[in-house]
Design an enzyme around this catalytic site. Structure first.
Site, mmCIF file in Angstrom:
data_model
loop_
_atom_site.group_PDB
_atom_site.id
_atom_site.type_symbol
_atom_site.label_atom_id
_atom_site.label_comp_id
_atom_site.label_asym_id
_atom_site.label_seq_id
_atom_site.Cartn_x
_atom_site.Cartn_y
_atom_site.Cartn_z
ATOM 1 C CG HIS A 332 -1.975 1.051 1.208
ATOM 2 N ND1 HIS A 332 -1.767 2.312 1.728
ATOM 3 C CD2 HIS A 332 -3.235 1.042 0.715
ATOM 4 C CE1 HIS A 332 -2.875 3.024 1.567
ATOM 5 N NE2 HIS A 332 -3.762 2.288 0.950
ATOM 6 C CG ASP A 391 -7.946 -2.862 -3.242
ATOM 7 O OD1 ASP A 391 -9.143 -2.546 -3.165
ATOM 8 O OD2 ASP A 391 -7.038 -2.041 -3.439
#
Length: 462
Positions: A332, A391
């Site tokens: 991320h 995700d």
């Protein structure tokens, strides 16, 4: 003759494309020379400070003696840890997205009376204007529901007598209406697409004002309108975890940016939708799903660590899946040690997987989550650690819920409209200047050449 024209047109466009690309290239060294923060990010990965907000806070590191030290990620809405928010309403066996929306917009948690009144207000806005579905959605279906959603949002401008009024009262009214209608617009957009492009039966179930946002999505989407409490709970949880992520994420920054120009709410939200649609932002969970489909086809034994590590290595070395060199869902831009959203979603994903008889697939996901950072550490030099992001599990959850792939990113939008609304109002209330960062021109100064003196386009370009 028609084919010849198309061939000539294509050849012309190819030549123009080459010139367009050549004229757009900027020497990468110039970005360093002029200290340009590409992506508005410092070399150490921190975002360039461009604003202040009280809405959301993303915390992933501390600074000690000017050194960034990664810590377990935290996400706060209006100062409250999202982990506490989810534990609070789940303990009461309620749905929490509406409560979270209230918190983001008004800065405090509602009491029972305030929450009941707010839920009723949202319920009253869920229906679309008369004939909107037939005129604006069904007549021009598209396979990309994000585009359908953006088009519908812009079309709602025509149904609003106060569309350009940017007073707080009017913008709040518009935002509440859009928050309520996003599920209907997205699901109807998908139903129109499935009917027109996939030949499926057309199901158009009206939203029910007494249902939560998550329940309404499942109610409108499924032919029989049925769903379990756990299914609705997990979708509601996913909405909460996607509702806000600070002012610096691409779509929320877009909201601030476009709002600062003084334009209307519908234009702002359409712009935010365009941002979220990108595969580097809201479209990332689709990449995770496609990656796992390929992975499951290639790896016969889901418990074989060596086979899994071999495949992950091939991903990083651009030898598998889309050959992009990425393990989607791992890593991320901000979080390193952990993404708190992934941790929370993972717990309830396990429960739904058990209910659906998908325990083996869930354990396959957890094995990838554990092995991927190790493989990345061996193959790549990293300035920070990596972990599963939201995700990684959201696509798995949506798949278990039977949601069509075309709705994955629109579900993100249904959640994030709450955060966008809060950011739009924050920008307006603080009466900021129009956001206009500087771009330095590095083009050489040249003289205009009269048309009859130009030998050809390439010579002029030189």
């Amino acid at each position: 003759m028609r084919m010849q024209e198309n061939k000539e047109l294509r050849e012309q466009l190819i030549a123009l494309t080459e010139m367009c690309e050549m004229s757009s290239i900027i020497d990468p060294e110039l970005f360093s020379k002029y200290s340009v923060k590409r992506g508005l990010r410092d070399l150490d990965g921190r975002g360039v400070l461009v604003g202040l907000t009280e809405i959301g806070e993303v915390h992933s590191y501390i600074v000690d003696d000017n050194e960034m030290i990664p810590v377990p990620g935290q996400l706060r809405y209006r100062g409250i840890n999202v982990e506490q928010i989810t534990k609070g309403y789940l303990k009461d066996k309620r749905f929490g997205f509406e409560e979270t929306t209230y918190l983001l917009l008004f800065g405090h948690l509602p009491n029972e009376e305030e929450l009941k009144s707010f839920e009723s207000l949202l319920g009253s806005y869920r229906d679309l204007p008369d004939n909107f579905f037939n005129d604006m959605i069904l007549k021009a279906p598209t396979k990309d529901i994000m585009n359908s959603l953006a088009r519908s949002v812009l079309a709602l401008y025509s149904y609003d007598d106060e569309a350009d009024n940017t007073s707080t009262y009017n913008v709040l009214r518009q935002c509440l209406s859009l928050i309520s209608r996003f599920p209907t617009l997205a699901v109807y957009g998908y139903q129109a697409y499935a009917h027109s492009h996939l030949g499926q039966s057309l199901y158009v179930h009206s939203p029910k004002p007494e249902l939560s946002t998550a329940e309404n999505i499942l109610h409108m989407l499924r032919p029989d309108c049925k769903y379990t409490h756990l299914e609705a709970t997990l979708l509601d949880l996913a909405l909460i975890l996607h509702a806000e992520h600070g002012g610096g994420n691409n779509s929320s920054f877009t909201t601030h940016l476009v709002t600062s120009s003084g334009t209307d709410t519908y234009s702002v939200m359409a712009a935010a939708l365009g941002s979220l649609k990108g595969p580097k932002h809201g479209g990332a969970n689709i990449k995770v799903v496609h990656m796992f489909e390929d992975m499951k086809a290639q790896i016969k034994d889901w418990t074989d660590d060596a086979a899994i590590e071999d495949y992950l290595g091939k991903l990083l070395n651009k030898q598998a899946f889309d050959k992009a060199g990425l393990i989607y869902g791992i890593g991320h831009a901000v979080y390193s040690i952990s993404d708190p959203r992934a941790i929370i979603l993972k717990e309830y994903a396990e429960k739904l997987a058990h209910e659906k008889g998908l325990d083996d697939e869930y354990h396959f996901y957890t094995k990838i989550e554990a092995l991927a950072p190790q493989v990345i550490a061996r193959e790549r030099k990293m300035y920070k650690g990596v972990s599963a992001n939201v995700d990684f599990y959201s696509g798995f959850v949506y798949n278990m819920l039977g949601l069509p792939l075309e709705l994955y990113t629109p579900i993100f939008a249904i959640a994030r409209i709450s955060g966008w609304s809060a950011h739009r109002i924050e920008e307006l209330v603080n009466r900021g200047k129009i956001i206009r960062p500087a771009y330095k021109s590095v083009a050489k100064h040249t003289e205009y050449i009269p048309l009859h003196e130009r030998s050809d386009i390439e010579e002029a370009a030189k």
